[in-house]
Scaffold this active site. Structure first.
Site, mmCIF file in Angstrom:
data_model
loop_
_atom_site.group_PDB
_atom_site.id
_atom_site.type_symbol
_atom_site.label_atom_id
_atom_site.label_comp_id
_atom_site.label_asym_id
_atom_site.label_seq_id
_atom_site.Cartn_x
_atom_site.Cartn_y
_atom_site.Cartn_z
ATOM 1 N N SER A 134 0.864 -1.182 0.000
ATOM 2 C CA SER A 134 0.000 0.000 0.000
ATOM 3 C C SER A 134 0.895 1.224 0.000
ATOM 4 O O SER A 134 2.052 1.156 0.460
ATOM 5 C CB SER A 134 -0.876 0.009 1.249
ATOM 6 O OG SER A 134 -1.466 1.281 1.446
ATOM 7 N N TYR A 147 -1.917 -0.448 10.422
ATOM 8 C CA TYR A 147 -1.984 -0.708 8.981
ATOM 9 C C TYR A 147 -0.692 -0.258 8.300
ATOM 10 O O TYR A 147 -0.110 -0.998 7.497
ATOM 11 C CB TYR A 147 -3.195 0.008 8.375
ATOM 12 C CG TYR A 147 -3.433 -0.322 6.911
ATOM 13 C CD1 TYR A 147 -3.964 -1.550 6.535
ATOM 14 C CD2 TYR A 147 -3.133 0.603 5.909
ATOM 15 C CE1 TYR A 147 -4.183 -1.857 5.194
ATOM 16 C CE2 TYR A 147 -3.346 0.308 4.570
ATOM 17 C CZ TYR A 147 -3.870 -0.921 4.210
ATOM 18 O OH TYR A 147 -4.085 -1.226 2.881
ATOM 19 N N LYS A 151 2.035 -2.580 6.226
ATOM 20 C CA LYS A 151 2.357 -2.415 4.803
ATOM 21 C C LYS A 151 3.841 -2.090 4.608
ATOM 22 O O LYS A 151 4.439 -2.463 3.594
ATOM 23 C CB LYS A 151 1.437 -1.357 4.182
ATOM 24 C CG LYS A 151 -0.024 -1.806 4.144
ATOM 25 C CD LYS A 151 -0.188 -3.124 3.380
ATOM 26 C CE LYS A 151 -1.614 -3.598 3.303
ATOM 27 N NZ LYS A 151 -1.769 -4.812 2.488
ATOM 28 N N VAL A 177 -5.487 5.055 -2.495
ATOM 29 C CA VAL A 177 -6.855 4.579 -2.237
ATOM 30 C C VAL A 177 -7.484 3.936 -3.485
ATOM 31 O O VAL A 177 -7.435 4.509 -4.578
ATOM 32 C CB VAL A 177 -7.750 5.740 -1.747
ATOM 33 C CG1 VAL A 177 -9.186 5.273 -1.561
ATOM 34 C CG2 VAL A 177 -7.200 6.306 -0.441
#
Ligand code: NAD
Length: 233
Positions: A134, A147, A151, A177
């Protein structure tokens, strides 16, 4: 550019929703054979598909699921790790528990390592592994510590696996996103705001297809940051 994935056996975790599901459709459209692995039941797809229910945080369950897909196809050419959770997004760190941190790391980090581990005995010649990282590995926002940490670990474990496994290409895609049920759940209608930089799951699937294909042959151990250039500012 020739993507050249016809007949390839592809295992995708997190294939019941969002980016994993878009990847499954994209590989099938290229004539690949696709194994869907998810803790939830995926929708019915047209093409050469084999679906198993498995939880990537449960090693025996995942090992059985990977072996079932690999046995069905007689080996694996491509592994795509899409299973992921966002965890307590938007919650201040002071209100985030150790169990919540552990749950995010279990899926997003341990799950990615384990699917590669259990796919290894089944990998065919010139295999490619593509993991979902991400942009949160590189650019942070408040309320996303577990999170972002998970990542960042995906980027590091991508490099580590590429070094650990000669002959196996391992890369990760790091999108900003993406319009999926996960992002809708975390961000809601912000995704529909005019000018909000959001990409479609199909956009990410094309990035995954490229990294899975011989077209990206010299690319190994890399994180491909697909964020509309936001991190370059
Ligand atoms: P999603 O929620 O739509 O799909 C995730 C899938 O993973 C679901 O089908 C879910 O059942 C499965 N899954 C979750 N935990 C699992 C487990 N323990 N075992 C097996 N399957 C499990 O989410 P998405 O947006 O498609 O996310 C896919 C990946 O892309 C994730 O790794 C996510 O972190 C990453 N990503 C998403 C975005 C975004 O904005 N949506 C951006 C960058 C990266």
């Amino acid at each position: 550019m020739r993507i050249d994935l016809a007949g390839r056996a592809v295992l995708i975790t997190g294939a019941a929703s969002g980016i994993g599901l878009a990847c499954a459709r994209a590989f099938l459209a290229e004539g690949a054979r696709v194994g869907l692995v998810d803790r939830n039941t995926p929708p019915v797809l047209d093409g050469d598909v084999f679906a198993v229910r498995a939880d990537v945080t449960d090693e025996p369950d995942l090992a059985d699921g990977v072996a079932a897909v690999a046995r069905h196809f007689g080996g694996l050419d491509v592994v795509v790790g899409c299973a992921g959770i966002s965890g307590p997004v938007g919650r201040p760190l002071a209100e985030t528990s150790a169990d919540e941190v552990a749950a995010v790391l279990a899926v997003n980090v341990t799950g990615q390592i384990l699917v590669v581990k259990h796919a290894l005995p089944w990998l065919a010649k010139d295999p490619s592994v593509v993991l979902l990282g991400s942009d949160s590995a590189f650019t942070a926002a408040p309320g996303m510590v577990p999170y972002c940490a998970s990542k960042g670990a995906v980027v590091a474990l991508t490099r580590a696996l590429a070094v650990e496994l000669p002959g196996v290409r391992v890369n990760c895609v790091c999108p900003s996103v993406v319009d999926t049920p996960m992002a809708r759940g975390d961000l809601g209608s912000i995704l529909d705001a005019p000018g909000f930089p959001v990409q479609a799951a199909d956009d990410v699937a094309r990035q995954v297809l490229f990294l899975a294909s011989p077209a990206s042959r010299p690319i190994n151990g890399q994180a491909v940051l697909a964020d509309f250039g936001m991190s370059a500012r």
